[in-house]
Design a protein around this motif. Sequence first.
Motif, PDB file in Angstrom:
ATOM      1  N   PHE A 184      -6.079  -3.620   6.936  1.00 32.38           N
ATOM      2  CA  PHE A 184      -6.657  -2.558   6.108  1.00 32.38           C
ATOM      3  C   PHE A 184      -6.168  -2.601   4.665  1.00 32.38           C
ATOM      4  O   PHE A 184      -6.670  -1.872   3.818  1.00 32.38           O
ATOM      5  N   ALA A 185      -5.175  -3.415   4.370  1.00 32.45           N
ATOM      6  CA  ALA A 185      -4.752  -3.554   2.960  1.00 32.45           C
ATOM      7  C   ALA A 185      -4.229  -4.967   2.755  1.00 32.45           C
ATOM      8  O   ALA A 185      -3.530  -5.506   3.615  1.00 32.45           O
ATOM      9  N   ARG A 204     -14.787   1.009  12.634  1.00 27.62           N
ATOM     10  CA  ARG A 204     -15.974   1.523  11.944  1.00 27.62           C
ATOM     11  C   ARG A 204     -15.642   1.814  10.474  1.00 27.62           C
ATOM     12  O   ARG A 204     -16.422   1.514   9.573  1.00 27.62           O
ATOM     13  N   GLN A 205     -14.482   2.382  10.295  1.00 22.22           N
ATOM     14  CA  GLN A 205     -14.077   2.733   8.928  1.00 22.22           C
ATOM     15  C   GLN A 205     -14.034   1.511   8.016  1.00 22.22           C
ATOM     16  O   GLN A 205     -14.388   1.571   6.845  1.00 22.22           O
ATOM     17  N   LEU A 206     -13.584   0.405   8.565  1.00 22.56           N
ATOM     18  CA  LEU A 206     -13.480  -0.808   7.748  1.00 22.56           C
ATOM     19  C   LEU A 206     -14.685  -1.733   7.929  1.00 22.56           C
ATOM     20  O   LEU A 206     -14.665  -2.882   7.491  1.00 22.56           O
ATOM     21  N   VAL A 207     -15.721  -1.195   8.576  1.00 17.66           N
ATOM     22  CA  VAL A 207     -16.959  -1.939   8.807  1.00 17.66           C
ATOM     23  C   VAL A 207     -16.629  -3.319   9.383  1.00 17.66           C
ATOM     24  O   VAL A 207     -16.963  -4.359   8.820  1.00 17.66           O
ATOM     25  N   GLY A 226      -2.147  -4.293  -2.614  1.00 15.00           N
ATOM     26  CA  GLY A 226      -2.456  -3.001  -2.001  1.00 15.00           C
ATOM     27  C   GLY A 226      -1.570  -2.700  -0.809  1.00 15.00           C
ATOM     28  O   GLY A 226      -1.562  -1.578  -0.304  1.00 15.00           O
ATOM     29  N   ASP A 251      -1.105  -5.624   5.593  1.00 12.70           N
ATOM     30  CA  ASP A 251      -0.913  -4.378   6.338  1.00 12.70           C
ATOM     31  C   ASP A 251      -2.075  -4.233   7.320  1.00 12.70           C
ATOM     32  O   ASP A 251      -3.242  -4.380   6.932  1.00 12.70           O
ATOM     33  N   LEU A 301       1.996   6.520   7.494  1.00  9.85           N
ATOM     34  CA  LEU A 301       1.750   5.113   7.849  1.00  9.85           C
ATOM     35  C   LEU A 301       3.050   4.366   8.103  1.00  9.85           C
ATOM     36  O   LEU A 301       3.171   3.598   9.045  1.00  9.85           O
ATOM     37  N   GLU A 358       2.058  -2.366   1.440  1.00 15.25           N
ATOM     38  CA  GLU A 358       3.366  -1.749   1.193  1.00 15.25           C
ATOM     39  C   GLU A 358       4.299  -2.752   0.516  1.00 15.25           C
ATOM     40  O   GLU A 358       5.076  -2.418  -0.375  1.00 15.25           O
ATOM     41  N   LYS A 412      -5.517   9.396   8.374  1.00 13.18           N
ATOM     42  CA  LYS A 412      -5.232   8.011   7.990  1.00 13.18           C
ATOM     43  C   LYS A 412      -5.587   7.077   9.131  1.00 13.18           C
ATOM     44  O   LYS A 412      -5.794   7.517  10.271  1.00 13.18           O
ATOM     45  N   ILE A 413      -5.564   5.801   8.840  1.00 10.04           N
ATOM     46  CA  ILE A 413      -6.062   4.831   9.818  1.00 10.04           C
ATOM     47  C   ILE A 413      -5.210   4.797  11.087  1.00 10.04           C
ATOM     48  O   ILE A 413      -5.719   4.504  12.168  1.00 10.04           O
ATOM     49  N   GLY A 434      -6.758   2.015   4.085  1.00  7.79           N
ATOM     50  CA  GLY A 434      -6.086   2.687   5.203  1.00  7.79           C
ATOM     51  C   GLY A 434      -5.822   4.153   4.922  1.00  7.79           C
ATOM     52  O   GLY A 434      -5.554   4.925   5.822  1.00  7.79           O
ATOM     53  N   ARG A 479     -17.893   7.522   0.187  1.00  5.25           N
ATOM     54  CA  ARG A 479     -17.194   8.517   1.027  1.00  5.25           C
ATOM     55  C   ARG A 479     -16.479   9.552   0.157  1.00  5.25           C
ATOM     56  O   ARG A 479     -16.410  10.726   0.501  1.00  5.25           O
ATOM     57  N   ILE A 536      -7.574   7.107   3.839  1.00  6.35           N
ATOM     58  CA  ILE A 536      -8.928   7.592   3.564  1.00  6.35           C
ATOM     59  C   ILE A 536      -8.884   8.958   2.891  1.00  6.35           C
ATOM     60  O   ILE A 536      -9.651   9.245   2.002  1.00  6.35           O
ATOM     61  N   PRO A 545      -1.779   0.696  -8.013  1.00  7.28           N
ATOM     62  CA  PRO A 545      -1.300   0.401  -6.659  1.00  7.28           C
ATOM     63  C   PRO A 545      -2.005   1.231  -5.589  1.00  7.28           C
ATOM     64  O   PRO A 545      -1.727   1.071  -4.421  1.00  7.28           O
ATOM     65  N   THR A 593      -9.633  -7.349   3.990  1.00  9.54           N
ATOM     66  CA  THR A 593      -9.657  -6.102   4.761  1.00  9.54           C
ATOM     67  C   THR A 593     -10.801  -6.190   5.774  1.00  9.54           C
ATOM     68  O   THR A 593     -11.889  -6.656   5.452  1.00  9.54           O
ATOM     69  N   ILE A 599     -18.345  -3.439   0.559  1.00 12.30           N
ATOM     70  CA  ILE A 599     -17.746  -2.317   1.297  1.00 12.30           C
ATOM     71  C   ILE A 599     -17.112  -1.289   0.349  1.00 12.30           C
ATOM     72  O   ILE A 599     -17.083  -0.094   0.640  1.00 12.30           O
ATOM     73  N   ARG A 603     -15.258  -6.598  -9.108  1.00  7.48           N
ATOM     74  CA  ARG A 603     -14.195  -7.514  -9.517  1.00  7.48           C
ATOM     75  C   ARG A 603     -14.301  -7.843 -11.011  1.00  7.48           C
ATOM     76  O   ARG A 603     -13.306  -7.976 -11.711  1.00  7.48           O
ATOM     77  N   ASN A 650     -12.489  -8.355  -3.634  1.00  2.48           N
ATOM     78  CA  ASN A 650     -11.156  -7.732  -3.635  1.00  2.48           C
ATOM     79  C   ASN A 650     -10.042  -8.682  -4.042  1.00  2.48           C
ATOM     80  O   ASN A 650      -8.909  -8.263  -4.235  1.00  2.48           O
ATOM     81  N   VAL A 688      -8.450   0.354  -3.477  1.00  5.06           N
ATOM     82  CA  VAL A 688      -7.330  -0.581  -3.294  1.00  5.06           C
ATOM     83  C   VAL A 688      -6.844  -0.555  -1.852  1.00  5.06           C
ATOM     84  O   VAL A 688      -6.487  -1.572  -1.287  1.00  5.06           O
ATOM     85  N   HIS A 689      -6.844   0.636  -1.274  1.00  5.12           N
ATOM     86  CA  HIS A 689      -6.226   0.812   0.029  1.00  5.12           C
ATOM     87  C   HIS A 689      -7.183   1.511   0.968  1.00  5.12           C
ATOM     88  O   HIS A 689      -7.412   2.705   0.832  1.00  5.12           O
TER      89      HIS A 689
END
Lengths: 886, 279
Positions: A212-213, A13-16, A217, A155, A189, A219, A2-3, B133, B20, B135, B267, A140, B13, B100, A34, B130-131
Amino acid sequence: MKINARSKENALRQLVSSENGLSEAEAAKRLSENGLNEISAVARTSLSLRFLGQFTHFLAILLWIGAGLSFLSAWLHPGEGMLTLGAAIIGVIFINALFTFIQEYRAEKALEALKKLLPFYVRVIREGRERRIHSREVVTGDIILLAEGDMIPADARLIESSLMKVNNASLTGESDPILRNHLPSGGELMESPNIVFAGTTVTSGSGKALVFATGMGTEFGRIAHLTSAVEPGLSPLQKEIVKATRLVATIAALVGIFFFGLGLLIGRSFWENFIFAIGITVALIPEGMLPTVTLSLAMASQRMVRRKALIKNLSSVETLGCVTVICTDKTGTLTQNRMTAAKIWKGDKIIDTADFYPQAGDMLAQTALLCNNARFADNEYRGDPTETALLKLARERIGDPGATRIQEIPFDSDRKMMTTLNKVADRKYVFTKGAVESILPLCSRSLKSGAETEIDDAFGQRVMETYHALMDRGLRVLAFAYKQSDGQRPGNEPCRQDSSLEEDLVFAGLVGLEDPPRPEVRDAIEKCHCAGIKVIMITGDGSRTAVAIAREIALIRGTPVVIEGADFVKMSDRELREKLSEKEIIFARMTPKHKMRVVSVLQEEGERVAVTGDGVNDAPALRKADIGISMGVAGTDVAKEASDMILLDDNFATIVNAVEEGRAVYENIKKFLTYIFASNIPEAVPYLAYILLKIPLPLTIMQILAVDLGTDMLPALALGTERPTPSVMKQPPRRRNERLLDYSVISRAYLFLGPIEAVACMFGFFYVMNRGGWNAGTMLPPDHAVYVQATTACLTAIIITQAGNVFACRSSKESVFSLGLFTNRAIFIGIAFEFCLHLFIVYHPCGNRIFSTSPVSLHIWLVLLPFAFLLFFAEETRKALARSRR
Amino acid sequence: MYRKILAAVNEHINSEVAGRYALRLAKSCGASFLTCFIAEKGTPEESVVRAEEAMKRLITEAELLEVPAGSITKIGDTLGEIGAVVRHKGIDIVFAATRRSDIEKRFYSGTVTRRLSLQLPCSVALVRVVHMGKIHPHKILVPLKAGIDHIKERAYFTSKIAECCDAKVVVFHATKPITRFFHGEIHLTPYEWEKRLPEGISGFVEYLRKYDIAHEGRLLPGKAARSITIEAAAKRHDLIIMGASERSLLTSLIKGNPVEEVLRETPCDLIILKPRHED
């Protein structure tokens, strides 16, 4: 992975994204793809559609058909009053729809309260420059800048931090600020120290974080989703009413169809039969039932407010009465949330704080005083209840030592301890307090008779034994340690964790803090036991403390099943279900997020669950439960909006009072249903006589409606105000398959009370007809003076006997004399209203015109009056016989 | 079952994240991985650059995972060109991210993603991200209706995704409550519900067992879409894998469309699988 577990570079990098943030173009693209960073409600049936739904259920459809046929009849045979009848039936549909909707209506404002926890504006880095944007535009990959006092918009993973502390109370319920850092960290997380969450706030320090959220999306969005998506469905009472109306409507329709066919067979005309069929259907449908139930619930909710329970939607009033399980918090609900230091363990002795007279330099007292963030100002102690209790203990004994704080390592729920570095009379001291298991391993020496001695395993064992012994007394136990500091750390800023500061400490002692149970709770728990309601304590405290408190308030008697949060998470639903079936169960070291699962599993097992909560993350559980109960004093706005009931005094005993009131409501609804249904028989019998005996119709449809929607209403409501009987909390909660309209109600109303009223009304009708010179078999025109007077006498007989009936229905078993004839004054108001309305119908030209009545003389009243007494005493005799048989 | 996996990438993205998922499935299945970008006429240069960068990153990741990989960039109609690639390269499954427009419009209005799902001659996995974080999903919710088809492929897909992430699978079936006219809703305990598990779902569970995937079953009465999203949110699932909608326009209008509702309200990340491999 996880992040939180990734390095900063890897996360970017993961989130460009990059440390310079996104480009404006990329941010715009992400925003368009989004969506906005905002909390939104899940799609639900609109209010208007829900209102329209009240016109399409079974009873309504039946009534629509009746109204439609009436209009058709009026069109084909004008002048027979069918137009008025059709309009009246539609009126009934609207009245019922309105009252049912009022019962179900509830303002949904929980999401609005949630939205207030998100910021309006936020600072971000885009294209390498700092910018202030609307928080809805965060996407994000954005880099957000956070500083003290900021609300966090999404988040995010920290990529830089400087002594940053956040308050995650909205997500975890923990109000203590917790330290965050930007280093990679494994695990979930939610527990990760490098993650910050939307809806929380930065209490100190600063940082940079990679989003990242966003929006739903996050919490926070998850809580919003659950809060708005979980629909409680119909309450048990509403379900019972649906069943009852279906049953009654089916009976009414079948009786109508049967006699319509019978009438055709014996040679009556189609239209005569049609009028009859409509009439008997209307007579058998209790049109006033839904308005009466709704008004009765409204009155009960007013009574509950007087008992400190604020009900937010009417149907919850009765739901309380059928709960089988109450899941309750401990602190503040079962206990007073007034923490006081009760016991001290020092120098191998446990002493009462009353016997604690330390000298000025006592290290335990100094630690309690200086390693403390509560304060004394304006003659009162302010701060966290635990810290306040410690400050009070120390300050009242050693006064102010004139120390200055140099550094602080704040309390952290993971480390379960806090440390301060203070300067006391030119010397520097480290003071530490916290959980015993955290402090003891950091100590190398202990303080005994003023001297420091090396500690050994035996000492550690003694500490743990004392710790357990104090917890077994229901105390929350903290350990205290100190050392004289040789370090010359300059400056006076709070610093991040400095592990050397918390090494080689001197163990100073233990303090046991007491949060006494509320005095009324023990009785309330006892009442729950008698009433067959299981009470489950869900607390963040340790299991020993929880068990001790539970024992003190008689929540448990044997050996309970104790489940701690860590085990709870690992448990499968099946295992949890088995544990929950145990008689006594306590959840310890739990967080509010676990509550919803407990509630769900209990509900799946068929329990009706009430749950208490005060935090933002209690909201989903409050929505999911049959009755969500929030705290009026300590509760957040979100919890209050998500709940069905607010405890104005945060007191568990108030829940039990409300349950008692709820049970009384159900009993009272049964009472007035008996009353209402009894009058259906004298309304139906005239129609049977009309079709079978070939006599003029003794009671018109409008006169039936005058009873059902007029004269019966207030006496029925008065029955809804009957006080709870002592036995109401001595019986188990009603079973899921127990019917509101059961055999005892129907048989008493239809086979006993109703027939007596039917005799009275038919007597009144024939009495006037015979006095007017009517010969059997002769049909009189609808406007014939004798006929109109006879129908009025028939109606008057129903009104008079219903006055006797309202007393008879005050109890199904006990004699009214044992209850006290005058104990419910509302009954007299109800009867007065009933008679006033009837006088208007009988003696006012307007009433005469609408209901086709005409004035009757006093002696008719006097002739009919004995029937009221007959009914009352017949019912008393029945009750006496029933009691003697038992 | 899957030997060649294609991920359709664009300038967004989300498509890279969807790629992935495809990459991890390829690793798990021992398949080769292809990524493609179709630039429609008038696509801005900037978008082409972004998409090509995304493809490069995916190829780099594939190399790290030791998955044979390649990329294709073409100009033309997205659906037509991807269709041609699928036929020419013998692609078994295509991954594409939802847009979208898929969430805002009703499904039957014919978005590109929807058309890909309906018209490509291979299996299609549509991914809603959606999330970002989470992965690697650790908990996967698999809602199944009664009477599912392509059980083998669904189970294989789910198992391979679960396998590569070491995730636990929760098979979920939301069923209609049992009601009687005069008695209302009949309450059944989870144990009683379990006895009513439809045959197709039992078959699916059998496959999971065969593939040695940690799993559990859950059957609850309630509206399908709402039950799925509540379950996912309440139990903190990281990913939902569900089948594509098979409801007609008329049925969707009358009864609603659970897949479309879950797509809108999920979610967590969501994969909508349109299987094409016969059992």
